[in-house]
Design a protein around this motif. Structure first.
Motif, mmCIF file in Angstrom:
data_model
loop_
_atom_site.group_PDB
_atom_site.id
_atom_site.type_symbol
_atom_site.label_atom_id
_atom_site.label_comp_id
_atom_site.label_asym_id
_atom_site.label_seq_id
_atom_site.Cartn_x
_atom_site.Cartn_y
_atom_site.Cartn_z
ATOM 1 N N ASP A 19 -5.068 -1.888 -13.970
ATOM 2 C CA ASP A 19 -5.858 -2.446 -12.884
ATOM 3 C C ASP A 19 -5.867 -1.557 -11.649
ATOM 4 N N ILE A 20 -5.332 -0.342 -11.764
ATOM 5 C CA ILE A 20 -5.342 0.606 -10.659
ATOM 6 C C ILE A 20 -6.619 1.440 -10.726
ATOM 7 N N GLN A 21 -7.279 1.606 -9.589
ATOM 8 C CA GLN A 21 -8.546 2.329 -9.544
ATOM 9 C C GLN A 21 -8.533 3.349 -8.410
ATOM 10 N N PRO A 22 -9.383 4.373 -8.503
ATOM 11 C CA PRO A 22 -9.522 5.302 -7.377
ATOM 12 C C PRO A 22 -10.073 4.579 -6.157
ATOM 13 N N THR A 23 -9.927 5.188 -4.996
ATOM 14 C CA THR A 23 -10.512 4.623 -3.787
ATOM 15 C C THR A 23 -12.027 4.512 -3.948
ATOM 16 N N GLU A 24 -12.601 3.553 -3.229
ATOM 17 C CA GLU A 24 -14.043 3.368 -3.305
ATOM 18 C C GLU A 24 -14.767 4.646 -2.889
ATOM 19 N N GLU A 25 -14.273 5.269 -1.817
ATOM 20 C CA GLU A 25 -14.882 6.506 -1.358
ATOM 21 C C GLU A 25 -14.219 7.699 -2.052
ATOM 22 N N CYS A 26 -14.868 8.845 -1.963
ATOM 23 C CA CYS A 26 -14.343 10.087 -2.540
ATOM 24 C C CYS A 26 -13.878 10.973 -1.394
ATOM 25 N N PRO A 27 -12.580 10.958 -1.078
ATOM 26 C CA PRO A 27 -12.112 11.771 0.054
ATOM 27 C C PRO A 27 -12.118 13.252 -0.280
ATOM 28 N N LEU A 28 -12.160 14.080 0.748
ATOM 29 C CA LEU A 28 -11.967 15.513 0.556
ATOM 30 C C LEU A 28 -10.533 15.742 0.095
ATOM 31 N N LEU A 29 -10.327 16.742 -0.752
ATOM 32 C CA LEU A 29 -8.984 17.048 -1.211
ATOM 33 C C LEU A 29 -8.173 17.597 -0.051
ATOM 34 N N GLY A 30 -6.980 17.071 0.104
ATOM 35 C CA GLY A 30 -6.122 17.490 1.204
ATOM 36 C C GLY A 30 -5.623 16.286 1.965
#
Length: 576
Positions: A19-30
């Motif tokens: 039930d773990i998912q990535p954040t809704e937004e796609c952050p820049l790496l860093g």
């Protein structure tokens, strides 16, 4: 065995939870927030320190690590404090290898052998001596022309011989030279000065008796033999033997007190000494031909100094450090890439305590092991922290991995949460100049600073950040989040001006790929990395903001495109 560990850690490896998912937004790496604050003053880090002894206790209770025979020490350090911010030690209660321990117990200055963490010392010394990363492009024969002079067994048979002129320092440093392990057991001798243990004999064996394990730069294949060659390169560069080269290039300028490839001398050495020799113990096994691959003695104090010097670019320029700390080869794992000689773990960090959303953060590590001893060294550039784990005993080879997991999953995640906590207190709020205003937020399941609104002379400007400026389709929303780029300057009053990049995304977003709970092979959602820093003819680069920070608090937001300086109007505003 590791799965039982996952179940008891307070901060989990998220790949195991459905039930773990990535954040809704796609952050820049860093980094998603500033790391320029004292971690020890946050609730997140205080809770981690309080909970960690219980994590270790559970590891013992579940028989993952045997407290009777395993001895280990842990150190966590920070670039902000320039010192250790957490330490933990456990000494075996029923040691089985006749170990001798320092009279005052094991701790920060206790010396053990660090195994293949030595590879990091070797590469760092080569880079420091050469003055940068250009050396990675040099052919190894530039420094060891002997490798070009010896006739190969079958010159034109690529299955049987190396074309050493095509092997670079970078290929060797990234395990991509095809050099495999050491060529002949004779070089792993106790007295390198005797016959068949000389440098010339070692190079002859690498040339004439080794066969390639793969083509150069095919992919990373672990190579102790390649680092034996790199040790000879360092010796040629400095005109010194390997141990002396490490002292001159690293120990003296950095102030390392107890690091070297020769057994520490004296009757009162602060060390865990395991007698017996191979295969029980590596203590005193000081073959200088193999030392560049796995022969260093060190302790937490010196490893901390080494780590801080890397994160703070003491011997290399900041740009060279950033270039060095980048992946240079992939493995067949989705979460492990290889550097020079970094083993880069792509962590999925929960973005807040209790959150079911994660982001990706790279942890730069190097593991090492020898009979009786193992070590882990790790740096997290996103958070300005590092840690080391030193283990001794008959089970050291296996114990380092669950201990590494316990430390990393506790303290790296705690640093992530501490950064969010600090941002909520010091960066969120309302900023304005009378005619224009902006609201910045920090929210539990999201990363970066949320730009809730941005009005310029009464007009909402967030849509202008997209390229081109758009009208939102029906049923869609625009989210904009700010992430630090790492660029900053200091003003005369001591304030810092930090560049942040605003990243706009239209929600709901496309599905993630199947590997992240979506569908299909490709990720058409996480494309923010090529959606920034576009130039607008009228306003310039509109997604660039300068944040003025004084005494750790955000006091003003500056938009060059809108020609606005918006000063803080109220305290923090957050949903975190």
């Amino acid at each position: 065995m590791l799965w039982s560990l996952v179940s008891i850690l307070p901060l989990l490896s998220l790949a195991a939870a459905k039930d773990i998912q990535p954040t809704e937004e796609c952050p820049l790496l860093g980094p998603t927030y500033s790391s320029d604050f004292d971690l020890t003053e946050t609730n997140a880090f205080s809770e981690a320190k309080k909970d960690f002894p219980g994590v270790v206790k559970k590891i013992f209770e579940d028989e993952i690590v045997d407290p009777k025979v395993s001895s280990f020490t842990i150190d966590v350090f920070s670039t902000f404090t320039n010192k250790s911010i957490y330490s933990y030690s456990h000494q075996a209660t029923e040691p089985s290898l006749n170990e001798s321990f320092p009279e005052g117990g094991i701790g920060d200055k206790t010396i053990i052998r660090v195994g293949s963490v030595s590879k990091l010392f070797t590469v760092y010394a080569i880079l420091a001596q050469a003055g940068g990363l250009e050396v990675f492009d040099h052919s190894v024969t530039k420094y060891l022309p002997e490798l070009a002079q010896y006739p190969p067994k079958e010159k034109d048979n690529t299955l049987e011989s190396f074309a050493w002129e095509n092997i670079t320092i970078g290929a060797l440093a990234t395990h991509q030279a095809g050099t495999g392990q050491f060529a002949n057991p004779s070089i792993a001798c106790f007295t390198p000065e005797k016959d068949n243990c000389s440098t010339s004999e070692f190079l002859r064996e690498m040339l004439e008796e080794k066969v390639p394990s793969q083509p150069v730069f095919q992919s990373p294949l672990y190579s102790d033999g390649g680092f034996g060659v790199l040790g000879r390169v360092l010796e040629k560069m400095t005109g010194k033997n390997y141990n002396d080269a490490i002292q001159i290039v690293l120990s003296k300028p950095l102030g390392l007190k107890d690091t070297g490839s020769i057994i520490p001398k004296g009757d009162d050495v602060d060390a865990i000494i395991i007698p017996g020799g191979p295969p029980t113990s590596a203590w005193g096994f000081d073959n200088q031909l193999t030392a560049p691959s796995g022969g260093i003695y060190s302790n937490h104090a010196d490893l901390r100094t080494l780590g801080l010097s890397i994160l703070q670019s003491k011997l290399l320029t900041p740009s060279e450090t950033r270039a060095w700390m980048k992946p240079r080869g992939h493995t067949s794992s989705l979460v492990t890439t290889i550097g020079a000689p970094w083993e880069i773990n792509r962590l999925t960090l929960p973005v807040a305590p209790g959150s079911k959303h994660y982001r990706v953060s790279d942890l730069y590590t190097k593991g090492g092991g020898q009979p009786g001893y193992t070590a882990i060294f790790a740096l997290s550039p996103d958070h300005g922290i590092g840690f080391s784990v030193l283990v001794a005993g008959p089970t050291a080879g296996g114990d380092r991995w669950p201990i590494r997991a316990a430390v990393g999953e506790t303290f790296v995640a705690a640093a992530e949460h501490a950064a969010k906590e600090n941002a909520a207190k010091k960066f969120s709020g309302v900023f304005g100049d009378g005619k224009s205003n902006m609201t910045l937020t920090v929210e539990k399941d999201h990363v970066g600073l949320g730009m809730e609104n941005w009005y310029v002379d009464g007009v909402e400007w967030r849509a202008n950040i997209t390229q081109p400026a758009l009208s939102l389709p029906k049923g869609k929303d625009l989210i904009v989040r700010l992430y630090p780029t790492g660029l900053e300057t200091t003003e005369d009053d001591g304030s810092t001006i930090r560049q942040y990049r605003a990243v706009p995304e239209i929600t709901p977003l496309n599905p993630r790929p199947a590997i992240e709970g979506g569908k299909g092979l490709f990720d058409d959602r996480c494309i923010t990395w090529f959606s920034t820093a576009f130039y607008d003819l009228e306003t310039g680069i509109i997604d660039e903001f300068h944040l003025k920070v004084r005494n750790g608090e955000l006091v003003a937001v500056i938009s060059k495109a809108a020609e606005k300086v918006m000063k803080r109007k109220n305290g923090g505003k957050t949903g975190a």
